[in-house]
Design a protein around this motif. Structure first.
Motif, PDB file in Angstrom:
ATOM      1  N   GLU A  89     -60.826   2.538  75.801  1.00  0.00           N
ATOM      2  CA  GLU A  89     -60.922   1.456  74.820  1.00  0.00           C
ATOM      3  C   GLU A  89     -59.540   1.295  74.193  1.00  0.00           C
ATOM      4  N   ASN A 126     -57.356  -0.252  71.992  1.00  0.00           N
ATOM      5  CA  ASN A 126     -57.382  -1.183  70.847  1.00  0.00           C
ATOM      6  C   ASN A 126     -56.044  -1.226  70.124  1.00  0.00           C
ATOM      7  N   TYR A 138     -53.995   0.633  68.751  1.00  0.00           N
ATOM      8  CA  TYR A 138     -53.572   1.623  67.744  1.00  0.00           C
ATOM      9  C   TYR A 138     -54.418   2.890  67.838  1.00  0.00           C
ATOM     10  N   ALA A 139     -53.779   4.009  67.516  1.00  0.00           N
ATOM     11  CA  ALA A 139     -54.501   5.261  67.263  1.00  0.00           C
ATOM     12  C   ALA A 139     -54.132   5.609  65.830  1.00  0.00           C
TER      13      ALA A 139
HETATM   14 MG   LIG Z   1     -57.032   3.259  69.656  1.00  0.00          MG
END
Ligand SMILES: [Mg+2]
Ligand SMILES: Cc1ncc(C[n+]2csc(CCOP(=O)(O)OP(=O)(O)O)c2C)c(N)n1
Length: 354
Positions: free
Chosen positions: A189, A191, A193-194
């Motif tokens: 997944e 997205n 950013y972490a």
């Molecule tokens: Mg992420």
């Protein structure tokens, strides 16, 4: 049915729209609307102090869990992460149990032992996640090994975040799955950013390319298109059950909210959010269904009503008895095997899945 992917392939997948009938396409929208509506409502309950801890949501990422879970059979097993609420709904968890879960009530999935992250209804083939990233990949690989050893035609699936790809366990899971050609699907997944770490500080090469190094295909899909996520997962499951081994599916999406409710995400450029806002997965599916003359407004109203009833039901539930706090912490005797979940895709009604 033919399998479309070959080892080493990293590509967009061809969509086979024939797989989804009109009811399926409505169901996919419904699960996404439910997920968004539940999370929006829960966020306001959190702000009212009714949800303890913090609050994590998958706003903008609804297609990734709805699409992937919808392709899984009732006896398959899922490791569901913190942004994947729609997967619980697809498997058959009731919205009232989810609200009760968030509010720590006795009627929640973990009967008040956890908040909105680490839960899964074992009776429905859902494994509650542990936080250490990306340990659920190893759990999914272990389940796939068990299916293989027991000669069961089943498949395991886990979601995994972009941040989790930087840990050693990611490679261990990928390696063993590849060596053993295990029936497991990894849904990455992505997205962007972490927490506050953007992709450019996370990896030099997109991790979907790594699948090739472990001997299985890596597939990139538009993670904001629920039908594409469904189709990639359906094909991956077909490969897995045919004995052709694992697939890494990278679903490209955007985390539209902060890491959790306490995070104002000031590190995310506003223009990036604006660009992704235009690709909203729910609006996209609504436009498709509009063209099929589905009454989307009525569906929205029906979902909103269902959510309000679920909140009321959950608010009426009691808190767990304090004396029960230490029960169910350790397993007494033999552990009960994971149960079967709901598998609402029409393809399973026509051809029994396992
Ligand atoms: Mg992420
Ligand atoms: C080994 C490990 N390190 C740090 C954390 C704390 N942590 C929890 S979620 C998270 C960010 C995860 O990012 P990603 O994998 O991209 O998933 P996302 O939240 O974006 O869905 C971090 C750093 C953790 N759970 N495990």
């Amino acid at each position: 049915m033919a399998t479309h992917l070959t080892v080493g392939q990293t590509a967009a997948i061809p969509l086979d729209r024939e797989q989804l009938n009109r009811d399926d396409r409505v169901a996919l929208l419904r699960y996404m609307l439910l997920m968004r509506g539940i999370e929006e409502r829960a966020l306001s309950l959190y702000r009212q102090g009714r949800v303890p801890g913090s609050f994590y949501d998958g706003f903008g990422q609804e297609a990734v869990s709805a699409g992937a879970a919808f392709a899984m059979g009732s006896r398959d097993c899922l490791c569901i992460l913190h942004r994947d609420l729609a997967a619980h709904l697809v498997r058959g968890v009731r919205p009232a149990s989810i609200f009760a879960q968030y509010m720590g009530r006795a009627g929640g999935v973990t009967a008040g032992r956890e908040g909105n992250v680490h839960f899964g209804d074992r009776r429905l083939g859902c494994v509650g996640m542990v936080s250490m990233l990306p340990d659920m990949m190893l759990v999914a690989v272990g389940m796939a090994m068990a299916f293989r050893m027991r000669k069961e035609a089943r498949c395991a699936l886990t979601w995994v975040g972009d941040g989790a790809t930087s840990r050693g366990d990611f490679h261990e899971a990928m390696n063993w799955a590849g060596v053993q050609r295990l029936p497991v699907i990894f849904v990455l997944e992505n997205n962007q950013y972490a927490y506050s770490t953007p992709l450019r500080l996370q990896f030099a090469v997109d991790p979907v390319e790594r699948a090739r190094g472990y001997g299985f295909p890596g597939v990139r899909v538009d993670g904001n298109d629920v039908e594409s996520v469904f189709e990639a997962t359906r094909q991956a499951r077909e490969r897995a059950l045919a004995g052709a081994g694992p697939t890494l599916i990278e679903a490209e999406t955007m985390r539209m909210h902060g890491h959790a409710a306490h995070d104002d995400m000031r590190y995310v450029p506003p223009e990036l959010l604006l660009r992704w806002r235009e690709r909203d997965p729910i609006e996209r599916q609504e436009r498709r269904l509009d063209r099929l003359e589905v009454d989307v407004t009525a569906l929205r109203a029906e979902v909103a009503e269902e959510i309000e009833c679920a909140v009321e039901e959950a608010l009426a539930m009691g808190m767990p008895e304090p004396a029960s706090a230490t029960s169910d912490v350790f397993c007494d005797g033999e552990a009960e095997p994971l149960g079967d979940g709901q598998a609402p895709w029409s393809g399973f009604a026509e051809v029994p899945d396992a």
